[in-house]
Design a protein around this motif. Structure first.
Motif, PDB file in Angstrom:
ATOM      1  N   LEU A 270      13.846 -32.920 -62.630  1.00 50.14           N
ATOM      2  CA  LEU A 270      12.880 -32.948 -63.727  1.00 50.14           C
ATOM      3  C   LEU A 270      11.601 -33.657 -63.300  1.00 50.14           C
ATOM      4  CD1 LEU A 270      12.272 -32.450 -66.780  1.00 50.14           C
ATOM      5  CD2 LEU A 270      13.282 -34.707 -67.200  1.00 50.14           C
ATOM      6  N   TYR A 271      11.744 -34.805 -62.677  1.00 55.01           N
ATOM      7  CA  TYR A 271      10.571 -35.551 -62.216  1.00 55.01           C
ATOM      8  C   TYR A 271       9.751 -34.707 -61.233  1.00 55.01           C
ATOM      9  CZ  TYR A 271       7.741 -39.176 -60.010  1.00 55.01           C
ATOM     10  OH  TYR A 271       6.679 -39.893 -59.518  1.00 55.01           O
ATOM     11  N   TYR A 272      10.427 -34.101 -60.270  1.00 60.25           N
ATOM     12  CA  TYR A 272       9.717 -33.311 -59.260  1.00 60.25           C
ATOM     13  C   TYR A 272       9.069 -32.077 -59.877  1.00 60.25           C
ATOM     14  CZ  TYR A 272       8.719 -31.840 -54.464  1.00 60.25           C
ATOM     15  OH  TYR A 272       8.085 -31.501 -53.277  1.00 60.25           O
ATOM     16  N   LYS A 273       9.734 -31.454 -60.834  1.00 64.80           N
ATOM     17  CA  LYS A 273       9.152 -30.309 -61.544  1.00 64.80           C
ATOM     18  C   LYS A 273       7.857 -30.716 -62.245  1.00 64.80           C
ATOM     19  CE  LYS A 273      11.185 -26.252 -61.512  1.00 64.80           C
ATOM     20  NZ  LYS A 273      10.406 -25.036 -61.157  1.00 64.80           N
ATOM     21  N   MET A 274       7.885 -31.879 -62.893  1.00 65.40           N
ATOM     22  CA  MET A 274       6.700 -32.316 -63.623  1.00 65.40           C
ATOM     23  C   MET A 274       5.535 -32.589 -62.679  1.00 65.40           C
ATOM     24  SD  MET A 274       8.564 -34.591 -66.586  1.00 65.40           S
ATOM     25  CE  MET A 274       7.111 -34.965 -67.565  1.00 65.40           C
ATOM     26  N   LEU A 275       5.812 -33.183 -61.523  1.00 65.59           N
ATOM     27  CA  LEU A 275       4.752 -33.335 -60.529  1.00 65.59           C
ATOM     28  C   LEU A 275       4.250 -31.977 -60.044  1.00 65.59           C
ATOM     29  CD1 LEU A 275       5.811 -36.256 -58.131  1.00 65.59           C
ATOM     30  CD2 LEU A 275       4.426 -36.358 -60.220  1.00 65.59           C
ATOM     31  N   SER A 276       5.171 -31.049 -59.823  1.00 65.68           N
ATOM     32  CA  SER A 276       4.784 -29.718 -59.354  1.00 65.68           C
ATOM     33  C   SER A 276       3.871 -29.040 -60.356  1.00 65.68           C
ATOM     34  CB  SER A 276       6.030 -28.862 -59.102  1.00 65.68           C
ATOM     35  OG  SER A 276       6.850 -29.435 -58.100  1.00 65.68           O
ATOM     36  N   TYR A 277       4.194 -29.137 -61.631  1.00 65.94           N
ATOM     37  CA  TYR A 277       3.348 -28.547 -62.674  1.00 65.94           C
ATOM     38  C   TYR A 277       1.987 -29.236 -62.726  1.00 65.94           C
ATOM     39  CZ  TYR A 277       7.469 -26.167 -64.673  1.00 65.94           C
ATOM     40  OH  TYR A 277       8.574 -25.376 -64.892  1.00 65.94           O
ATOM     41  N   LYS A 278       1.983 -30.558 -62.612  1.00 68.16           N
ATOM     42  CA  LYS A 278       0.722 -31.293 -62.687  1.00 68.16           C
ATOM     43  C   LYS A 278      -0.275 -30.787 -61.656  1.00 68.16           C
ATOM     44  CE  LYS A 278      -2.433 -34.432 -63.382  1.00 68.16           C
ATOM     45  NZ  LYS A 278      -3.335 -34.355 -64.568  1.00 68.16           N
ATOM     46  N   PHE A 279       0.136 -30.684 -60.425  1.00 67.21           N
ATOM     47  CA  PHE A 279      -0.814 -30.358 -59.365  1.00 67.21           C
ATOM     48  C   PHE A 279      -1.003 -28.850 -59.189  1.00 67.21           C
ATOM     49  CE2 PHE A 279       0.244 -34.742 -58.619  1.00 67.21           C
ATOM     50  CZ  PHE A 279      -1.015 -35.293 -58.386  1.00 67.21           C
ATOM     51  N   LYS A 280      -0.087 -28.054 -59.703  1.00 65.29           N
ATOM     52  CA  LYS A 280      -0.290 -26.604 -59.715  1.00 65.29           C
ATOM     53  C   LYS A 280      -1.294 -26.208 -60.779  1.00 65.29           C
ATOM     54  CE  LYS A 280       0.772 -22.181 -58.976  1.00 65.29           C
ATOM     55  NZ  LYS A 280       0.517 -21.489 -57.695  1.00 65.29           N
ATOM     56  N   TYR A 281      -1.233 -26.853 -61.935  1.00 61.72           N
ATOM     57  CA  TYR A 281      -1.978 -26.376 -63.097  1.00 61.72           C
ATOM     58  C   TYR A 281      -3.099 -27.301 -63.551  1.00 61.72           C
ATOM     59  CZ  TYR A 281       1.952 -23.162 -63.418  1.00 61.72           C
ATOM     60  OH  TYR A 281       2.895 -22.197 -63.140  1.00 61.72           O
ATOM     61  N   GLN A 282      -3.432 -28.334 -62.784  1.00 61.98           N
ATOM     62  CA  GLN A 282      -4.431 -29.276 -63.283  1.00 61.98           C
ATOM     63  C   GLN A 282      -5.815 -28.649 -63.435  1.00 61.98           C
ATOM     64  OE1 GLN A 282      -4.759 -32.617 -60.652  1.00 61.98           O
ATOM     65  NE2 GLN A 282      -5.050 -31.394 -58.819  1.00 61.98           N
ATOM     66  N   ASN A 283      -6.089 -27.574 -62.718  1.00 62.00           N
ATOM     67  CA  ASN A 283      -7.369 -26.865 -62.871  1.00 62.00           C
ATOM     68  C   ASN A 283      -7.172 -25.471 -63.442  1.00 62.00           C
ATOM     69  OD1 ASN A 283      -8.941 -29.000 -61.664  1.00 62.00           O
ATOM     70  ND2 ASN A 283      -8.072 -28.374 -59.694  1.00 62.00           N
ATOM     71  N   TYR A 284      -6.084 -25.298 -64.169  1.00 62.16           N
ATOM     72  CA  TYR A 284      -5.719 -23.990 -64.724  1.00 62.16           C
ATOM     73  C   TYR A 284      -6.698 -23.542 -65.800  1.00 62.16           C
ATOM     74  CZ  TYR A 284      -3.054 -20.661 -67.573  1.00 62.16           C
ATOM     75  OH  TYR A 284      -2.652 -19.574 -68.309  1.00 62.16           O
ATOM     76  N   THR A 285      -7.013 -22.242 -65.801  1.00 61.35           N
ATOM     77  CA  THR A 285      -7.752 -21.612 -66.898  1.00 61.35           C
ATOM     78  C   THR A 285      -6.999 -20.361 -67.335  1.00 61.35           C
ATOM     79  OG1 THR A 285      -9.107 -20.217 -65.454  1.00 61.35           O
ATOM     80  CG2 THR A 285      -9.966 -22.423 -65.979  1.00 61.35           C
ATOM     81  N   GLU A 286      -7.279 -19.883 -68.528  1.00 63.59           N
ATOM     82  CA  GLU A 286      -6.582 -18.703 -69.045  1.00 63.59           C
ATOM     83  C   GLU A 286      -6.787 -17.494 -68.127  1.00 63.59           C
ATOM     84  OE1 GLU A 286      -4.554 -18.695 -71.531  1.00 63.59           O
ATOM     85  OE2 GLU A 286      -4.959 -20.696 -72.319  1.00 63.59           O
ATOM     86  N   GLU A 287      -7.913 -17.439 -67.411  1.00 64.74           N
ATOM     87  CA  GLU A 287      -8.182 -16.302 -66.543  1.00 64.74           C
ATOM     88  C   GLU A 287      -7.196 -16.233 -65.382  1.00 64.74           C
ATOM     89  OE1 GLU A 287     -10.538 -18.385 -67.675  1.00 64.74           O
ATOM     90  OE2 GLU A 287     -11.444 -16.977 -69.086  1.00 64.74           O
ATOM     91  N   ASP A 288      -6.540 -17.365 -65.081  1.00 71.78           N
ATOM     92  CA  ASP A 288      -5.594 -17.357 -63.967  1.00 71.78           C
ATOM     93  C   ASP A 288      -4.395 -16.455 -64.234  1.00 71.78           C
ATOM     94  OD1 ASP A 288      -7.145 -19.158 -62.529  1.00 71.78           O
ATOM     95  OD2 ASP A 288      -6.137 -20.903 -63.384  1.00 71.78           O
ATOM     96  N   ASP A 289      -4.125 -16.154 -65.516  1.00 72.21           N
ATOM     97  CA  ASP A 289      -3.008 -15.294 -65.858  1.00 72.21           C
ATOM     98  C   ASP A 289      -3.392 -13.816 -65.875  1.00 72.21           C
ATOM     99  OD1 ASP A 289      -1.125 -17.267 -66.100  1.00 72.21           O
ATOM    100  OD2 ASP A 289      -1.438 -17.580 -68.239  1.00 72.21           O
TER     101      ASP A 289
END
Length: 290
Positions: A270-289
């Motif tokens: 869980l901890y590692y998943k949350m870090l993975s999400y943080k740095f994967k999506y910290q600059n996420y925009t709707e256009e990325d989908d």
């Protein structure tokens, strides 16, 4: 606690001057009222972390390469109030160093200190509590820093959203905004979108591991039937990391059992998943989908 690198990562990723992430262990179990052992949680979590694969399949990342500094544990235990103050000061110190600060408890009373530090450091903070228990008592057993009071201060000073709640005292209704509570027995189809819509831009997440159903997380101090499951929880977390600025998080209430290691591993993943999400999506925009 013995000194080691988080997840056994190479030293070059574990140095404070290079790491983007700080992990603060808080092995405290001074106010729990049923099963003791949450003070052993950080060591069990770290031991399990050393046995994870460090490539996250979902995000296709190796987030440990962002650097994770394992801070010295907060060991103040002379009183709940002094522990909270020590957690607050330690957390605030690393926030000021522009680190992504995370904590692993210990019982839920540690979150009083961590939330206080984040609330002072980030404007208009939303606290998202994922938990079986409301934890809204103003005082319990003579202390305002009891684990049963973990979110009371946040309910007064932040935008508090509670998820997974299924156990509380009637007195806590006086301190609860039921429009921002997602009870475990009433998680309708679009609840996640509704919860996201109630959040301000800056979000701190506090996860009591008893939020999970005991069938997948038995090793916690006060397990409650009818909890959350793995993928629905990850879906909600991923949405938050995509759509909000998650400024930090803590995970608490692992009460390890020598004969049951899956809970330790769930906490580590869980901890590692949350870090993975943080740095994967910290600059996420709707256009990325698109």
């Amino acid at each position: 606690m013995s000194k080691k690198n988080y997840a056994g990562i190479p030293d070059k990723y574990a140095r404070i001057d290079e790491a983007k992430v700080v992990l603060i262990p808080v092995p405290y179990d001074g106010t729990s009222t049923w099963q003791k052992g949450a003070d052993k949680g950080p060591d069990a979590f770290l031991n399990a972390s050393e046995n994870m694969e460090l490539f996250d399949i979902e995000t296709r990342t190796e987030v440990y390469k962002k650097g994770v500094y394992l801070a010295p544990p907060v060991t103040e235990d002379s009183s709940p109030e002094k522990m909270v103050e020590a957690v607050y000061k330690t957390t605030k110190n690393y926030i000021k160093q522009d680190k992504f600060v995370t904590l692993f408890g210990g019982e839920h009373s540690i979150s009083i200190g961590s939330i206080r530090a984040f609330n002072e450091s980030f404007e208009d903070l939303t606290v998202v509590q994922i938990d079986a228990h409301a934890d809204l008592r103003p005082e319990y057993e003579g202390s305002k820093c009891n684990h049963a009071c973990a979110l009371h201060e946040a309910s007064k000073n932040t935008n508090l959203i509670q998820v997974g709640i299924r156990s509380m005292d009637i007195s806590e209704l006086d301190h609860m905004d039921e429009n921002q509570v997602y009870f475990a027995d009433d998680l309708y189809d679009d609840w996640q979108d509704d919860a996201i819509g109630q959040m301000t831009p800056n979000v701190f997440i506090t996860i009591d591991l008893d939020a999970f159903d005991p069938s997948i997380m038995p090793s916690t101090g006060t397990p409650e039937p009818g909890g959350l499951f793995w993928y629905e929880t990850l879906e909600f977390l991923k949405m938050m990391f995509k759509k909000k600025n998650v400024v930090g998080f803590d995970i608490v209430e692992l009460c390890p059992d020598e004969n049951e290691k899956s809970s330790d591993f769930l906490a580590a993943k869980l901890y590692y998943k949350m870090l993975s999400y943080k740095f994967k999506y910290q600059n996420y925009t709707e256009e990325d989908d698109e």
